[in-house]
Design an enzyme around this catalytic site. Structure first.
Site, short mmCIF file in Angstrom:
data_model
loop_
_atom_site.label_atom_id
_atom_site.label_comp_id
_atom_site.label_asym_id
_atom_site.label_seq_id
_atom_site.Cartn_x
_atom_site.Cartn_y
_atom_site.Cartn_z
N THR A 214 31.58 18.47 -50.69
CA THR A 214 31.93 19.75 -50.18
C THR A 214 32.32 20.57 -51.57
O THR A 214 31.83 21.73 -51.59
CB THR A 214 33.07 19.65 -49.24
OG1 THR A 214 32.77 18.79 -48.28
CG2 THR A 214 33.47 20.91 -49.05
N ASN B 10 22.87 14.12 -42.01
CA ASN B 10 24.08 13.46 -41.76
C ASN B 10 24.17 13.07 -40.10
O ASN B 10 24.45 12.01 -39.87
CB ASN B 10 25.37 13.91 -42.22
CG ASN B 10 25.42 15.35 -41.63
OD1 ASN B 10 24.64 16.24 -42.07
ND2 ASN B 10 26.47 15.44 -41.00
N GLN C 70 23.58 11.57 -47.98
CA GLN C 70 23.45 10.61 -46.96
C GLN C 70 22.14 10.01 -47.24
O GLN C 70 21.75 8.74 -46.67
CB GLN C 70 23.30 11.14 -45.81
CG GLN C 70 24.51 11.87 -45.10
CD GLN C 70 25.77 10.68 -44.52
OE1 GLN C 70 25.34 9.65 -44.45
NE2 GLN C 70 26.75 11.33 -44.27
N SER D 15 28.32 12.18 -53.01
CA SER D 15 29.90 11.78 -52.59
C SER D 15 29.86 10.58 -52.71
O SER D 15 29.24 9.66 -51.96
CB SER D 15 30.06 12.28 -51.06
OG SER D 15 31.41 11.90 -50.76
N THR E 250 42.82 18.03 -64.57
CA THR E 250 42.74 16.92 -65.12
C THR E 250 42.04 15.96 -64.22
O THR E 250 42.06 15.91 -62.83
CB THR E 250 44.40 16.18 -65.00
OG1 THR E 250 45.09 17.29 -65.64
CG2 THR E 250 44.44 14.95 -65.47
N CYS F 67 32.11 15.98 -39.21
CA CYS F 67 32.81 17.39 -39.68
C CYS F 67 32.50 18.17 -38.61
O CYS F 67 33.03 19.37 -38.61
CB CYS F 67 32.11 17.66 -40.97
SG CYS F 67 32.43 16.66 -42.12
N1 PLP Z 1 26.87 16.67 -47.15
C1 PLP Z 1 26.68 15.60 -46.26
C2 PLP Z 1 25.21 15.49 -45.65
C3 PLP Z 1 27.65 14.88 -45.68
O1 PLP Z 1 27.52 13.98 -44.80
C4 PLP Z 1 28.99 15.24 -45.92
C5 PLP Z 1 30.35 14.55 -45.72
O2 PLP Z 1 30.44 14.39 -44.28
C6 PLP Z 1 29.35 16.13 -46.93
C7 PLP Z 1 28.28 16.99 -47.32
C8 PLP Z 1 30.73 16.46 -47.47
O3 PLP Z 1 30.85 15.63 -48.38
P1 PLP Z 1 32.62 15.27 -48.83
O4 PLP Z 1 33.35 14.77 -47.66
O5 PLP Z 1 32.65 14.23 -49.88
O6 PLP Z 1 33.11 16.40 -49.29
#
Ligand code: PLP
Length: 384
Positions: free
Chosen positions: A74, A150, A185, A205, A243, A331
Site C-alpha cells: 500500500t 487479487n 499477487q 509485498s 529508521t 481489503c
Molecule cells: N495490491 C494487491 C494486489 C494486494 O493483494 C494487496 C494486499 O491485499 C495490496 C496491494 C496491499 O498490500 P499490503 O497489505 O502489503 O499493503
C-alpha cells in the site's frame, strides 16, 4: 475433538515461512542496531539491509540503487502514484489504469487530482494491451496496471504493455509515460524481471509470499522522476524516511527469493488442485460461474459465483466447518460489493453469490476434498 482447519485464503495472508523466520530472528533480538549508526551494531544492521537490497535487485534483474524498502505494498503504491504525479503534474495530468485495480491504487488515483482513464477489462477479467496503449495521450504521466488480480487471479499482459510504452517514449523522446505495476499477487507465480516486463516502477509485498506483514518495496528504475512521500531522514535514497525495519526488510527479501525460486514448482503442484476444485464445484452446482479467465490465471485462485446464494453466508458456513475462504479481497470484504466482479459485468446476484478460494504452500488434495464434501450441504441450505 477439534476440527482440522483447512486454510484457503492465501491471497489475503500467508504464514511466515520457517526459513524466513530464521533469517529474521537475529534482527528481532540481538541485532537491534540502527542502520544509520556508525558503531559496529549499526554497521551490522546496515550490512543486513544492503545485502537484502542486493538480493532483491538480483531477483528483479535490477540495480541495487533501484530498490526502496517500504512498509508494504500500500505504501509502495502510494509512493509510486503520488511520487510520480507530484513531479509530473505541471505538464502531464493524465493517468491510465484499469477498473479492477486494488483499492490502494484506486484510492490513490482518486486523490491525485488528475484525469484518470480506467480501461475496461473483458468479461474474462483480462485487460488488452492494445486497449491500454490506445488510452495513452501526450499528457499521460503514469500507466499503472496490476500484474495479477487479487480477487480473480487473472494475469495482465505486462510485458506487451511495457514494450508499447517504451516504444512511445522512444518515439516522443520523452520520459513519460512512466509504467508502474502492482505485482503483489504475481510474485509467487510469475517472473518479475523488470527489463523483460519493461516496467519503471513495481510494487511488492512480503506478506503475500510467506514473508512478514509490514514488509514491501518499490522498484524505481534509475532516472525515473519521483518525489518522496514520507520525508525526514535520508534513508532509502531519501525516498522513504524513517529508521529501517531491519527484520521486515531481511524477511521480505528472503521471502521474495524463495517465492521466485519456487514459483514454477508451486504452480505445477497447485494446477491439478485448482482444476479439481473447479470441476468439483461445477459438478455440485452446474450453474456455477468461474469468475475470470481459466487460462490467463495463476494456479492458486478459484473465484466462483453461484446464483441464489449469499457468498458471505457460504464463507461463514465454511468457516464453521473448518474451512477458511473469502468473498472478495480481504481489503474489500467489508464493503458489500466487489468492484472487480462488477467490472467483469456480473449481475448483482452473481456478485452476491461469489466465493474466493486461494491455495498455497500447504494445500493438499485432502483440503480440496474437504471443501467438496461440505459444499453441497451448505448450498442446499442457502439456496433460495
Ligand atoms: N495490491 C494487491 C494486489 C494486494 O493483494 C494487496 C494486499 O491485499 C495490496 C496491494 C496491499 O498490500 P499490503 O497489505 O502489503 O499493503
Amino acid at each position: 475433538m477439534a476440527i482440522r482447519r483447512v486454510y484457503l485464503d492465501y491471497a489475503a495472508a500467508t504464514p511466515l515461512d520457517p526459513r524466513v523466520r530464521r533469517v529474521m530472528a537475529p534482527f528481532l533480538v540481538a541485532e537491534f542496531g540502527n542502520p544509520s549508526s556508525v558503531h559496529a551494531e549499526g554497521r551490522r544492521a546496515k550490512q543486513a539491509v544492503e545485502k537484502a537490497r542486493q538480493d532483491v535487485a538480483t531477483v528483479l534483474g535490477a540495480k541495487v540503487g533501484e530498490i526502496v524498502f517500504t512498509s508494504g505494498a500500500t505504501e509502495s503504491i502510494n509512493l509510486a502514484v503520488r511520487g510520480c504525479l507530484q513531479t509530473a503534474l505541471a505538464t502531464h495530468c493524465h493517468v491510465v489504469s484499469v477498473a479492477t485495480e486494488h483499492k490502494a491504487m484506486l484510492r490513490a488515483l482518486e486523490d491525485a487530482g488528475c484525469e484518470v482513464t480506467l480501461v475496461p477489462v473483458g468479461e474474462d477479467g483480462v485487460v488488452s494491451a492494445d486497449a491500454v496503449l490506445a488510452a495513452i495521450r501526450p499528457d499521460t504521466a503514469l500507466v499503472s496496471i496490476m500484474y495479477v488480480n487479487n480477487e480473480i487471479g487473472t494475469i495482465a499482459p505486462i510485458a506487451a504493455i511495457g514494450k508499447g510504452v517504451r516504444k512511445m517514449r522512444r518515439d516522443s523522446r520523452g520520459i513519460y509515460p512512466i509504467f508502474h505495476t502492482d505485482a503483489v499477487q504475481a510474485a509467487g507465480y510469475l517472473p518479475l524481471n523488470v527489463d523483460t516486463l519493461g516496467v519503471d516502477l513495481m510494487s511488492l509485498s512480503g506478506a503475500k509470499i510467506y514473508g512478514p506483514k509490514g514488509s514491501g518495496l518499490l522498484y524505481v528504475r534509475s532516472a525515473t522522476p519521483i518525489a518522496a512521500q514520507i520525508v525526514g531522514g535520508a534513508q532509502e535514497h531519501s525516498l522513504r524516511a524513517g529508521t529501517e525495519n531491519v527484520a521486515a526488510i531481511v524477511g521480505g527479501a528472503s521471502a521474495l527469493q524463495f517465492a521466485q525460486q519456487e514459483r514454477e514448482a508451486l504452480s505445477a503442484r497447485l494446477r491439478p488442485l485448482q482444476k479439481m476444485l473447479i470441476d468439483g464445484i461445477r459438478k455440485i452446482a452446474p450453474d456455477a460461474r468461474l469468475n475470470g479467465s481459466l487460462t490467463e490465471r495463476v494456479a492458486g485462485n478459484i473465484n466462483v459465483s453461484v446464483v441464489g446464494v449469499d457468498g458471505e453466508a457460504v464463507v461463514m458456513y465454511l468457516d464453521e466447518r473448518g474451512i477458511a475462504a473469502s468473498t472478495a479481497s480481504s481489503c474489500t470484504s467489508s464493503s458489500s460489493t466487489s468492484h472487480v466482479l462488477r467490472a467483469l459485468g456480473l449481475s448483482d446476484q452473481e456478485v452476491e453469490g461469489s466465493v474466493r478460494f486461494t491455495l498455497g504452500h500447504t494445500t493438499s488434495k485432502r483440503d480440496i476434498r474437504a471443501v467438496l464434501q461440505v459444499l453441497p450441504g451448505i448450498l442446499s441450505l442457502l439456496r433460495i
